[in-house]
Design an enzyme around this catalytic site. Structure first.
Site, PDB file in Angstrom:
ATOM      1  CB  CYS A  31      -0.969   0.011   1.182  1.00  0.00           C
ATOM      2  SG  CYS A  31      -0.181  -0.229   2.799  1.00  0.00           S
TER       3      CYS A  31
ATOM      4  CG  HIS B  30      -4.357   0.641   4.941  1.00  0.00           C
ATOM      5  ND1 HIS B  30      -3.999  -0.100   3.844  1.00  0.00           N
ATOM      6  CD2 HIS B  30      -5.428   1.404   4.550  1.00  0.00           C
ATOM      7  CE1 HIS B  30      -4.816   0.174   2.835  1.00  0.00           C
ATOM      8  NE2 HIS B  30      -5.683   1.085   3.233  1.00  0.00           N
TER       9      HIS B  30
ATOM     10  CG  ASP C  92      -8.135   2.769   1.447  1.00  0.00           C
ATOM     11  OD1 ASP C  92      -7.303   2.047   0.851  1.00  0.00           O
ATOM     12  OD2 ASP C  92      -8.621   2.455   2.554  1.00  0.00           O
TER      13      ASP C  92
END
Length: 230
Positions: A29, A85, A106
């Site tokens: 990520c 994250h 996201d």
């Protein structure tokens, strides 16, 4: 990855972001967001230098953070217990009568893309949801232009003790910072309660625009923090 398209306003009108065409490697990520920031600037959806973008690392001491509405989940509520994250938050200044917006990008979320910050907090972070203390989330906020210059990862965190990949890496070369650093990812996602700045104010806002690793805030401070950015 969904194939829906997003109509986003740019300085020259509107531009379409095809989410399926954005670079996305599962479990990487931080690199996905690095490339996303560049892509938003290239397409004119964000400032070319990323001055209206903020990279946000979410983690804690235990490396156990619950987030809801995640594509990787097998549950109906979409909850995943990540070790960390990374998301992008945009301070979107509207034109004419359009209000100022804070948008969350996201790539791993099933919510709208982008999603209004207030909705994202309520649906994904759920700060009012009662969890065990070890699941407390902390947020390291880094101004995107600083992040794009400084971030580096040689992906060592994705190898087991025998040097085998835990998850297959992106096909492109590892990201190296402008000063030649090859790996500093841990400096971003290693976050503890002692790092949290307790009160928002000028010093905190100034730090996010000047410090290499930004500032760390608690989960109940996120919306208030962005409301104070001039």
């Amino acid at each position: 990855m969904p194939t829906s398209k997003l109509e986003a306003t740019t300085s020259s009108g509107s531009s379409t972001v095809d989410v399926s065409q954005l670079q996305h490697t599962p479990f990487y990520c931080e690199e996905n967001v690095y490339l996303l920031c560049k892509e938003l600037g290239t397409k004119g959806i964000a400032d070319a230098k990323g001055s209206d973008l903020f990279v946000v690392f979410i983690s804690n001491e235990k490396k156990q953070i619950p987030l809801w509405h995640q594509k990787a989940s097998n549950r109906a509520d979409g909850v995943v217990l990540w070790d960390y994250h990374v998301i992008c938050i945009q301070r979107k200044v509207g034109g004419g009568d359009s209000p100022l917006q804070y948008l969350v990008w996201d790539l791993d979320s099933t919510l709208s893309f982008p999603c209004a910050l207030a909705s994202y907090v309520a649906e994904t972070i759920r700060p009012t949801f009662q969890t065990f203390p070890e699941f407390q989330r902390y947020f390291r906020i880094v101004h995107a232009p600083i992040f794009l210059r400084s971030f580096a990862s040689d992906r060592r965190h994705m190898k087991d003790p025998l040097g085998e990949w835990l998850h297959q890496p992106p096909v492109y070369e590892p990201i190296v910072s402008q000063d030649g650093t090859v790996h500093n990812l841990n400096d971003y996602f290693d976050i503890s309660a002692t790092d949290v700045v307790k009160e928002a104010g000028y010093d905190m806002i100034n730090a996010v625009f000047t410090e290499k690793f930004g500032v760390v805030i608690g989960e109940n401070q996120l919306e208030d923090f962005f409301s104070q950015i001039p």
